[in-house]
Design a protein around this motif. Structure first.
Motif, PDB file in Angstrom:
ATOM      1  N   LYS A 264       0.829  -1.217   0.000  1.00  7.33           N
ATOM      2  CA  LYS A 264       0.000   0.000   0.000  1.00  7.33           C
ATOM      3  C   LYS A 264       0.859   1.261   0.000  1.00  7.33           C
ATOM      4  O   LYS A 264       0.445   2.297  -0.527  1.00  7.33           O
ATOM      5  CB  LYS A 264      -0.933   0.014   1.207  1.00  7.33           C
ATOM      6  N   LEU A 265       2.057   1.196   0.570  1.00  3.45           N
ATOM      7  CA  LEU A 265       2.932   2.365   0.587  1.00  3.45           C
ATOM      8  C   LEU A 265       3.401   2.746  -0.819  1.00  3.45           C
ATOM      9  O   LEU A 265       3.899   3.847  -1.021  1.00  3.45           O
ATOM     10  CB  LEU A 265       4.149   2.133   1.491  1.00  3.45           C
ATOM     11  N   PHE A 266       3.255   1.842  -1.766  1.00  7.63           N
ATOM     12  CA  PHE A 266       3.671   2.114  -3.137  1.00  7.63           C
ATOM     13  C   PHE A 266       2.474   2.436  -4.033  1.00  7.63           C
ATOM     14  O   PHE A 266       2.591   2.472  -5.245  1.00  7.63           O
ATOM     15  CB  PHE A 266       4.478   0.937  -3.692  1.00  7.63           C
ATOM     16  N   GLN A 267       1.337   2.663  -3.429  1.00 12.22           N
ATOM     17  CA  GLN A 267       0.144   3.082  -4.160  1.00 12.22           C
ATOM     18  C   GLN A 267      -0.087   4.562  -3.879  1.00 12.22           C
ATOM     19  O   GLN A 267       0.545   5.146  -2.995  1.00 12.22           O
ATOM     20  CB  GLN A 267      -1.061   2.237  -3.733  1.00 12.22           C
ATOM     21  N   ASP A 268      -0.971   5.170  -4.636  1.00 14.49           N
ATOM     22  CA  ASP A 268      -1.217   6.601  -4.490  1.00 14.49           C
ATOM     23  C   ASP A 268      -1.675   6.951  -3.079  1.00 14.49           C
ATOM     24  O   ASP A 268      -2.549   6.301  -2.504  1.00 14.49           O
ATOM     25  CB  ASP A 268      -2.279   7.065  -5.491  1.00 14.49           C
ATOM     26  N   MET A 269      -1.020   7.977  -2.567  1.00 13.25           N
ATOM     27  CA  MET A 269      -1.403   8.589  -1.301  1.00 13.25           C
ATOM     28  C   MET A 269      -1.537  10.079  -1.588  1.00 13.25           C
ATOM     29  O   MET A 269      -1.136  10.551  -2.647  1.00 13.25           O
ATOM     30  CB  MET A 269      -0.311   8.380  -0.238  1.00 13.25           C
ATOM     31  N   GLU A 270      -2.051  10.816  -0.649  1.00 11.79           N
ATOM     32  CA  GLU A 270      -2.056  12.270  -0.826  1.00 11.79           C
ATOM     33  C   GLU A 270      -0.613  12.783  -0.820  1.00 11.79           C
ATOM     34  O   GLU A 270      -0.262  13.679  -1.578  1.00 11.79           O
ATOM     35  CB  GLU A 270      -2.876  12.948   0.274  1.00 11.79           C
ATOM     36  N   LEU A 271       0.232  12.210   0.019  1.00 13.87           N
ATOM     37  CA  LEU A 271       1.656  12.532   0.019  1.00 13.87           C
ATOM     38  C   LEU A 271       2.248  11.968  -1.273  1.00 13.87           C
ATOM     39  O   LEU A 271       2.150  10.772  -1.536  1.00 13.87           O
ATOM     40  CB  LEU A 271       2.339  11.894   1.235  1.00 13.87           C
ATOM     41  N   ASP A 272       2.824  12.825  -2.085  1.00 10.51           N
ATOM     42  CA  ASP A 272       3.322  12.367  -3.384  1.00 10.51           C
ATOM     43  C   ASP A 272       4.497  11.407  -3.214  1.00 10.51           C
ATOM     44  O   ASP A 272       5.218  11.435  -2.214  1.00 10.51           O
ATOM     45  CB  ASP A 272       3.703  13.554  -4.270  1.00 10.51           C
ATOM     46  N   ALA A 273       4.670  10.553  -4.196  1.00  9.05           N
ATOM     47  CA  ALA A 273       5.666   9.480  -4.136  1.00  9.05           C
ATOM     48  C   ALA A 273       7.085  10.010  -3.975  1.00  9.05           C
ATOM     49  O   ALA A 273       7.890   9.411  -3.247  1.00  9.05           O
ATOM     50  CB  ALA A 273       5.567   8.606  -5.383  1.00  9.05           C
ATOM     51  N   GLN A 274       7.419  11.105  -4.631  1.00  6.03           N
ATOM     52  CA  GLN A 274       8.783  11.630  -4.507  1.00  6.03           C
ATOM     53  C   GLN A 274       9.058  12.118  -3.081  1.00  6.03           C
ATOM     54  O   GLN A 274      10.110  11.798  -2.517  1.00  6.03           O
ATOM     55  CB  GLN A 274       9.025  12.755  -5.508  1.00  6.03           C
ATOM     56  N   THR A 275       8.136  12.857  -2.512  1.00 12.39           N
ATOM     57  CA  THR A 275       8.338  13.349  -1.146  1.00 12.39           C
ATOM     58  C   THR A 275       8.426  12.182  -0.175  1.00 12.39           C
ATOM     59  O   THR A 275       9.291  12.148   0.708  1.00 12.39           O
ATOM     60  CB  THR A 275       7.198  14.315  -0.756  1.00 12.39           C
ATOM     61  N   GLU A 276       7.571  11.203  -0.371  1.00 12.69           N
ATOM     62  CA  GLU A 276       7.571  10.008   0.487  1.00 12.69           C
ATOM     63  C   GLU A 276       8.911   9.281   0.387  1.00 12.69           C
ATOM     64  O   GLU A 276       9.509   8.897   1.385  1.00 12.69           O
ATOM     65  CB  GLU A 276       6.399   9.101   0.068  1.00 12.69           C
ATOM     66  N   ARG A 277       9.415   9.099  -0.830  1.00 11.06           N
ATOM     67  CA  ARG A 277      10.648   8.340  -1.012  1.00 11.06           C
ATOM     68  C   ARG A 277      11.865   9.122  -0.536  1.00 11.06           C
ATOM     69  O   ARG A 277      12.828   8.544  -0.036  1.00 11.06           O
ATOM     70  CB  ARG A 277      10.794   7.955  -2.491  1.00 11.06           C
ATOM     71  N   LEU A 278      11.843  10.453  -0.642  1.00 14.09           N
ATOM     72  CA  LEU A 278      12.925  11.263  -0.069  1.00 14.09           C
ATOM     73  C   LEU A 278      12.969  11.073   1.445  1.00 14.09           C
ATOM     74  O   LEU A 278      14.044  10.960   2.043  1.00 14.09           O
ATOM     75  CB  LEU A 278      12.736  12.743  -0.430  1.00 14.09           C
ATOM     76  N   ALA A 279      11.802  11.019   2.067  1.00 12.25           N
ATOM     77  CA  ALA A 279      11.738  10.774   3.513  1.00 12.25           C
ATOM     78  C   ALA A 279      12.311   9.403   3.850  1.00 12.25           C
ATOM     79  O   ALA A 279      13.039   9.252   4.838  1.00 12.25           O
ATOM     80  CB  ALA A 279      10.299  10.908   4.010  1.00 12.25           C
ATOM     81  N   VAL A 280      12.014   8.408   3.030  1.00 12.82           N
ATOM     82  CA  VAL A 280      12.551   7.059   3.261  1.00 12.82           C
ATOM     83  C   VAL A 280      14.077   7.080   3.192  1.00 12.82           C
ATOM     84  O   VAL A 280      14.757   6.495   4.039  1.00 12.82           O
ATOM     85  CB  VAL A 280      11.972   6.046   2.246  1.00 12.82           C
ATOM     86  N   LEU A 281      14.620   7.746   2.188  1.00 15.48           N
ATOM     87  CA  LEU A 281      16.081   7.852   2.081  1.00 15.48           C
ATOM     88  C   LEU A 281      16.664   8.517   3.327  1.00 15.48           C
ATOM     89  O   LEU A 281      17.695   8.063   3.855  1.00 15.48           O
ATOM     90  CB  LEU A 281      16.481   8.633   0.830  1.00 15.48           C
ATOM     91  N   LEU A 282      16.012   9.560   3.798  1.00 11.10           N
ATOM     92  CA  LEU A 282      16.513  10.251   4.986  1.00 11.10           C
ATOM     93  C   LEU A 282      16.458   9.348   6.216  1.00 11.10           C
ATOM     94  O   LEU A 282      17.398   9.332   7.016  1.00 11.10           O
ATOM     95  CB  LEU A 282      15.739  11.550   5.221  1.00 11.10           C
TER      96      LEU A 282
END
Length: 183
Positions: A52-70
């Motif tokens: 589900k984390l790889f499906q559409d959320m209101e938080l856009d995928a790029q912002t979400e993945r930048l947070a994951v990298l951090l």
């Protein structure tokens, strides 16, 4: 990650119960998920949640993945950092953005105001657990309450994943797995 031997076995998908085998097919076949599947009672539901984390959320995928990298960087988790560079690049996160996170430059001009807010929020959450009021308030100028809730799920999940990878001493895959965003 320590150079010591792995602590958790990597399950062979072909010799797992059918529900675990099915769960292992939801996400890339990487050592981390094969180690996590050792909790056969929890992994099937966890893999559904992760998908589900790889499906559409209101938080856009790029912002979400930048947070994951951090989260991976702040947790000194090479496994999560390395794997998620592949995922980040699959959704057009630039080398400049990856390098800025690696250097800890969260206010770099390569990030949008929303991304900067999410990265500052993520850093405070990882380091302090409870985000400071000033950071939270600043985040609300760029992120809706739903986006903040989604970000907290993402940050908390990847904090757990980093701890799993490091405490379980999950060995790096020979090559990072494919991005779950690529079908």
């Amino acid at each position: 990650m320590s150079d010591s031997a792995e602590r958790l076995p990597l399950l062979d998908p072909s010799s797992t119960p059918k529900e675990v085998h099915a769960a292992l097919t939801r996400l890339p076949d990487i050592n981390l998920f094969r180690a996590m599947a050792g909790a056969t009672t929890l992994y099937p539901s966890f893999s559904e949640y992760m998908a589900k984390l790889f499906q559409d959320m209101e938080l856009d995928a790029q912002t979400e993945r930048l947070a994951v990298l951090l989260v991976g960087k702040l947790s000194d988790c090479h496994y999560v950092w390395r794997q998620n560079i592949v995922t980040a690049k699959s959704i057009n996160i630039s080398d400049e953005q990856i390098a800025a996170i690696e250097r800890g430059e969260l206010a770099a001009s390569c990030f949008s105001p929303r991304q900067q807010a999410a990265l500052t929020f993520t850093k405070d959450c990882v380091i302090n657990i409870e985000v400071d009021d000033s950071v939270y308030d600043a985040s609300t100028r760029e992120l809706s309450s739903r986006m903040i809730a989604e970000l907290l799920y993402v940050v908390g999940t990847y904090m757990m994943i980093c701890r799993f990878a490091r405490s379980g001493r999950v060995p790096l895959d020979k090559e990072p797995g494919p991005s779950p965003y690529v079908s």
